[in-house]
Design an enzyme around this catalytic site. Sequence first.
Site, PDB file in Angstrom:
ATOM      1  N   LYS A 204       0.741  -1.364  -0.066  1.00 24.36           N
ATOM      2  CA  LYS A 204       0.193  -0.059  -0.087  1.00 24.36           C
ATOM      3  C   LYS A 204       0.926   0.929  -0.103  1.00 24.36           C
ATOM      4  O   LYS A 204       2.455   1.347   0.480  1.00 24.36           O
ATOM      5  CB  LYS A 204      -1.198  -0.169   0.871  1.00 24.36           C
ATOM      6  CG  LYS A 204      -2.059  -1.068   0.630  1.00 24.36           C
ATOM      7  CD  LYS A 204      -3.146  -1.160   2.896  1.00 24.36           C
ATOM      8  CE  LYS A 204      -4.812  -2.075   1.310  1.00 24.36           C
ATOM      9  NZ  LYS A 204      -5.747  -1.795   2.470  1.00 24.36           N
ATOM     10  N   ARG A 239      -3.378 -10.203   4.744  1.00 22.88           N
ATOM     11  CA  ARG A 239      -3.858 -10.015   3.556  1.00 22.88           C
ATOM     12  C   ARG A 239      -2.604  -9.757   2.842  1.00 22.88           C
ATOM     13  O   ARG A 239      -2.645  -8.579   2.515  1.00 22.88           O
ATOM     14  CB  ARG A 239      -4.813  -9.350   3.695  1.00 22.88           C
ATOM     15  CG  ARG A 239      -5.975  -9.356   2.588  1.00 22.88           C
ATOM     16  CD  ARG A 239      -6.451  -8.272   2.156  1.00 22.88           C
ATOM     17  NE  ARG A 239      -7.187  -8.544   0.901  1.00 22.88           N
ATOM     18  CZ  ARG A 239      -6.735  -7.907  -0.183  1.00 22.88           C
ATOM     19  NH1 ARG A 239      -5.999  -7.083   0.282  1.00 22.88           N
ATOM     20  NH2 ARG A 239      -7.341  -8.004  -1.202  1.00 22.88           N
TER      21      ARG A 239
HETATM   22  N1  LIG Z   1      -9.605  -6.798   4.510  1.00 28.68           N
HETATM   23  C1  LIG Z   1      -8.986  -6.035   3.822  1.00 28.68           C
HETATM   24  N2  LIG Z   1      -9.808  -6.406   1.992  1.00 28.68           N
HETATM   25  C2  LIG Z   1      -9.056  -5.418   1.840  1.00 28.68           C
HETATM   26  N3  LIG Z   1      -9.331  -5.794   0.359  1.00 28.68           N
HETATM   27  C3  LIG Z   1      -8.802  -5.130  -0.614  1.00 28.68           C
HETATM   28  C4  LIG Z   1      -7.710  -3.990   0.281  1.00 28.68           C
HETATM   29  C5  LIG Z   1      -6.793  -3.319  -1.151  1.00 28.68           C
HETATM   30  O1  LIG Z   1      -5.562  -3.752  -1.762  1.00 28.68           O
HETATM   31  P1  LIG Z   1      -5.873  -4.703  -2.865  1.00 28.68           P
HETATM   32  O2  LIG Z   1      -5.991  -3.506  -3.790  1.00 28.68           O
HETATM   33  O3  LIG Z   1      -4.201  -4.867  -2.638  1.00 28.68           O
HETATM   34  O4  LIG Z   1      -6.341  -5.698  -2.449  1.00 28.68           O
HETATM   35  N4  LIG Z   1      -7.305  -3.803   1.233  1.00 28.68           N
HETATM   36  C6  LIG Z   1      -7.975  -4.563   1.680  1.00 28.68           C
HETATM   37  C7  LIG Z   1      -7.424  -4.598   3.464  1.00 28.68           C
HETATM   38  O5  LIG Z   1      -6.432  -4.141   3.407  1.00 28.68           O
HETATM   39  N5  LIG Z   1      -8.552  -5.167   4.375  1.00 28.68           N
END
Ligand SMILES: Nc1nc2ncc(COP(=O)(O)O)nc2c(=O)[nH]1
Length: 261
Positions: A204, A239
Amino acid sequence: MGVLNVTPDSFSDGGRYIDRRDAVAHGVEMFERGADMIDVGGESTRPGAGRVEPAEEIARIVPVIRALTGEGVPVSVDTMRASVAAAALEAGASIVNDVSGGLADPGMAAVVAAAGVPYVLMHWRGHSTEMDTLATYDDVVTDVRTELLERVEAALAAGVAESCIVLDPGLGFAKLGDHNWELLQRLDELVELGFPVLVGASRKRFLGTLLGDRPPDGREDATAAVSALAAFNGAWGVRVHDVDRTLDAVAVAGAWRRGHG
Ligand SMILES: Nc1nc2ncc(COP(=O)(O)O)nc2c(=O)[nH]1
């Protein structure tokens, strides 16, 4: 939790797994390398992203979820929509990961309750197009904790079992740079609530900023460091996109905490 974005426009891996075969192969590979579950999402949540139609979101993820669960891979569905979650659960998903914490779709908690599956409630204040304008807090940790507890109450009222709830501070969602670091610094104030806590820092922007505007593919070591520290400080899960590095990092944190290998 291994990230599998079946989207053309996610911030760090958009388009790489839009092809179903590529997506399934990547999900199986992450699981075989040690991920406990694969988080499948069909709608980008990057800042400024527009919405995807529900039918398109379903079309993107359901075949992938069905194929992954058919291979014995546990799957969480990353969606804000009850209809998409229902379709994903029917296809074999066993966890609902709702970045909106139930705010985007009032029908979500009832779907999760009926299915009796774990429900990740992430802290969120609005869709990607308006998110940065919502990043105002008195004390970000106290406010996130309070707002997450409101989402917990709503989920319990809809019949979700307390034992099914997972909390997530929502790093990068309506959070400006140091808000994310404050939430990590005081992660114990979420962990002490007694629910499992999921941390999603992988690649991020706040990591890139720390490293002198490092691009997303240069943030893996920083992501692994966050994984180790999150594990060391009581997080239930992380994650991430790069499972290997995080598995090593979390193994180190565990050995350090235990005092043996
Ligand atoms: N539970 C949870 N779900 C998520 N889904 C998408 C993203 C966005 O990141 P990505 O675009 O790399 O998926 N971040 C989160 C997060 O921090 N926590």
